[in-house]
Every structure is written in structure tokens, then in C-alpha cells.
Design an enzyme around this catalytic site. Sequence first.
Site, PDB file in Angstrom:
ATOM      1  N   GLU A 261       0.872  -1.175   0.000  1.00 45.63           N
ATOM      2  CA  GLU A 261       0.000   0.000   0.000  1.00 45.63           C
ATOM      3  C   GLU A 261       0.906   1.221   0.000  1.00 45.63           C
ATOM      4  O   GLU A 261       1.433   1.624   1.038  1.00 45.63           O
ATOM      5  CB  GLU A 261      -0.918  -0.015   1.223  1.00 45.63           C
ATOM      6  CG  GLU A 261      -1.828  -1.237   1.301  1.00 45.63           C
ATOM      7  CD  GLU A 261      -2.784  -1.340   0.129  1.00 45.63           C
ATOM      8  OE1 GLU A 261      -3.079  -0.306  -0.507  1.00 45.63           O
ATOM      9  OE2 GLU A 261      -3.247  -2.454  -0.168  1.00 45.63           O
ATOM     10  N   CYS A 295      -1.672   9.405   2.214  1.00 45.15           N
ATOM     11  CA  CYS A 295      -1.131   8.916   0.939  1.00 45.15           C
ATOM     12  C   CYS A 295      -2.110   9.080  -0.208  1.00 45.15           C
ATOM     13  O   CYS A 295      -1.712   9.128  -1.371  1.00 45.15           O
ATOM     14  CB  CYS A 295      -0.729   7.455   1.070  1.00 45.15           C
ATOM     15  SG  CYS A 295      -2.097   6.359   1.520  1.00 45.15           S
TER      16      CYS A 295
END
Length: 563
Positions: A261, A295
Site C-alpha cells: 500500500e 497517501c
Amino acid sequence: MSSTCLGPSRVSRSRCTREKLSSDLCLLHKRFSTNFKLKMENVLPFEAVSIDLIPSVHQRVVDKFHTHTTRPVEYRLKQLRSLYWGLKDAEPALLEACKLDLGKSAYEAYLTEVGWVLNDIIFMSKNLARFAKDESAPDIDLTNKFMRPKIRKDPLGAVLIIGAYNFPLQLSLGPLVGAIAAGCTAVLKPSESAPNAARIMQHVVAKSLDPEAYQVLQGAVPETTALLDCKWDKIFYTGGLTVGRIIAKKAAETLTPVALELGGRNPAIITKNADPRLAARRLLWAKLLNVGQVCVSQNYILIDKDILPEFIRQLELALIEFQPKGAEGNSDYGKIINERQWKRLKDMLDSTNGKILLGGKKDQSALFFEPTVVQVSSPDDSLLKDESFGPLMPILPVDDLDEAIRISNKVHPTPLGIYPFGSTAETNQILSQTRSGGASVNDAFFHASIPTLAFGGVGDSGQGSYRGRASFECFTHHRSVTTTPSWIEGMLDVRYPPFTDAKFKKLKSMTEQKPNFNRQGRETGGWVWWTLGLGSKGLTGGVTRWAIVAAVAVVVSVLRARV
């Protein structure tokens, strides 16, 4: 801050050791053996694990998996429920840890961290039995149905989870919930950049979960390297692209599957038909949350030049509304995680050729960085070349939507997220001509805020997904299983040698399918075949439907005969 642990146990620790109670009883003892409110000072300080101990901890969780005790759903539910109450009892301490590490307000920390994980555990507990059940295999033809093909859900094994600092609880415990639910054993290595959250998690896991199956190990690069030297059944990593490459390369040496991720230079694209007020408010919110250390937040904004002035005006209004006393006077506005990241953001801002339109204040001693809007003139500007992972909002005006799409595909072809604002036709064009891990139309990363919606990247923004059911699937192997009955041996004679012409003819009659298209690529059959198949598109479906019709006809005729 504090939280209430459960009441005292009548069995002392020494007696527990002396009498060598079973691991389950010892675990139960640890869960109930304290009668004080959990405070930060009552938790052991952050301390990196000895590298020499890592192989033995790894072997412990591997051996535990091979005892098969983590496979029953009842065991998994027991662990999940115990973890829930461990976290619930430590809730105020967890909120305090997020404040110390990231300056997160209790409101934000509960919304995005503590409450998120607690709800995740409840969701998984309610649905685990359904997720873990065998499934019928899809798309099986009639002859193969006799072998009862099914999909069995098997745990992958012993897994390593490496967390991130920006959401230290959610991004560490979320994958752990999935690993427990799948029946895996696990070692969790939280981010050393959020040490207070890391030590609270270590405390809770040690008090709540089976210590033979689940361990939290602290450390930085040397300890992580030692963990990667061990052979795992899966590695789950959340973090940056550079470390993601290192982990993928290391995992490839032992053919270990990974879930990565990562991040990305995520674009927001605002067309001339977008609502500037909504776009300004929603994109600004994305940069205020966790001080932009998200993110999946937009890294830059591509906007039609015709709507730019109004968009800037709406940004100013939204800033005044969201932070009436400014960012410095807002106790809900957090801080940059550490000096290294603060200096990186400062360097990006110092090297830009753009013009600061809003914000720009910063204070290194307090790790404060004001939300900063910068108008740039080139895709090669320093604010677009790298992921800011902070409260920087570079804006690049464009002539039209086609130019915006070309630039976004050039800057980063596979970002983690993309955020189109405009008419339905325009946003559909953006989605059809770009790629991304996920997308939120007319919003900023709303798709990533739904805890049961699968989340993950594509290309170099990541691989694999989790959240909700996807967290269970992430640590599960879908095992195809068939059972061949003895009575079907006569039908299987075509697979045994010698291979005669008669067997070859029989094999073709049993296996060869007829195309539903001609040599020009046009579909054939049409309504005639649809009618013959009673609405089914395939041979198997048609045969099945005719068999049902025949069976019904037989039953009806028998009933009539009796009458």
C-alpha cells in the site's frame, strides 16, 4: 489520559508461571490481571527488539500456525473480540498517543484511528463465518459438476505486517484484523516514527491476544531488515515507494507474496463546469486532515484556467471558515511527524518556481506547516515531481480537459487516487482515459474513507487491497477442490491410454465447444438459439433449464394421473 482495564485476577503472575497454566489460561490471566487505569506512563517505553531474538519470534508464530489451532473460526472470533476490548479499554491512551506523535485532535484520532479499528473488528466478527465458508465454484460445465468443485478458504500462514506513521493505528491494526480473521499468525512491526502509538499497540496486543500467534516487535531499519530476512507466507507493507521496492525485491528472493500500500502523485482535475465552491471545500479538507500526511490525498490540482479565479476565492473563504483563527491558532490542526519530513516539505516549497497564493507560514521548532496554496506553471515544478505528503496544494492551470488528462498521465500514470470535478460526461472521460488505484468523483478521497470498500493501488502505487471483506481475502488462499466419485470411472476412460481414434472422437464430443461468432467476428445464433436455450446464453444453462421443464412436466402428469 487514561482508560479502565478490567478487574484483578485471583491468580498472581508468579503462581501462573509456577503452576504452568495452559497458554489459554495465561492469556485469560493477562487480560484480567490489572486493576488500574491505563496511562502512558504505565506502558513500557518504546524499545527496539534485539535482532538476535527476531528469528526465534518468527519461528514461534510459524510453529503456532502449524499446530492448526488458528484455523477454527471460533479461535479467530475469540482473538478478535479480545482485541476489541483491549483497544476499547485503552481508547483514551490511544488518543493521547496520536496527539503526542502527530498532534492529532481526539476528534480526528477517533474518527480515523481508534473508532475505525473498533468498527472494523465488529464488522469482521459479524461476517467472519460467512466469509470463511466454502463457495461453489463458478462457470463449471455440466460434466464437471459431478466432481463437486468448490473453493475452500485457507489461511496463508505466518505473515509480517509493517505499519506506517501517518495513521499508526489504522494502518497497522487494520491489516492485523484481516490476518486474524483469515486464520493466520502474525508479527506486527509498527512505524518507529510514531513511537507512542507503537508502544500502546504492543501493550494491547500482549494483553489481549495469544502470544504464541501474535507479536508486536519494535524497531527501525536494522530490525525491519532482520524481519525481512525471515521467510514469511505474506508481507503486508504500508509506506513509501522507495521502501516498497526494497520489500518487493527481498520478497521475490523467496517468492513471498506481498501487499504493498504505497502512495502516488494523485491529481485532482477541475473542469470549467465544476462547482468551484464544492471543489475548494472538499480538496481543502483533504489537506487539513492529518496535515496532508495522507497517501491518498491530492498531490496537485489541474484546473481549467477559466474557473481558476473563483476557485482561489472559494479556497480563501473555506480557509476562513475552517480555521477562523488561522492554522496556528487551531488546536485541531496537527503537526508534521518529525524534522526530517518537515525539512523535506520546506525544501520542496523553497525550490518551486510557483507563486504562493495562500499560507506559507512554518515553524520548525513546533513542526508546524501552514496549509499552502501555490500556483505553478509547469508539470516539472518541484511540487509536482515528488509526492509532498503534506499540506502543500500546487495548482496548475490548463487550457482544457484534454490537456489536463495528458499532464496527469505524464506526471504519474498510475497514482493511488484521482479526483475529477465536473459534469458527468467530463468525469466519465477522465475515468475512461486515466488509471488509478481508486477514484472519488466530485470529492477528495471519499472512496478511501469507506471502511468496507476495498482499498489499494495499481502499478507503482501498490498491489493488493484490503478493508472490509478484502482484508480477509488479502490473507486467504482460495483453494480449488474437487472430489471425484468412484462411480464416474466409466466416463473417465477417455483419459487413459491407449489413445484410440474412438476415444479421440469421444473426447471431442465431450469437450469441444462451438463458437457463437463467425469468421468475420460477428455474433451468431441470435433469437433462435436464445429460444432453444430458454433464455440461457450457454449450452449448460439451456440443458439445465430444459431438464427442469421436463421434470416439472413429469410431476404434473403424475399428479394428473392420480386425480
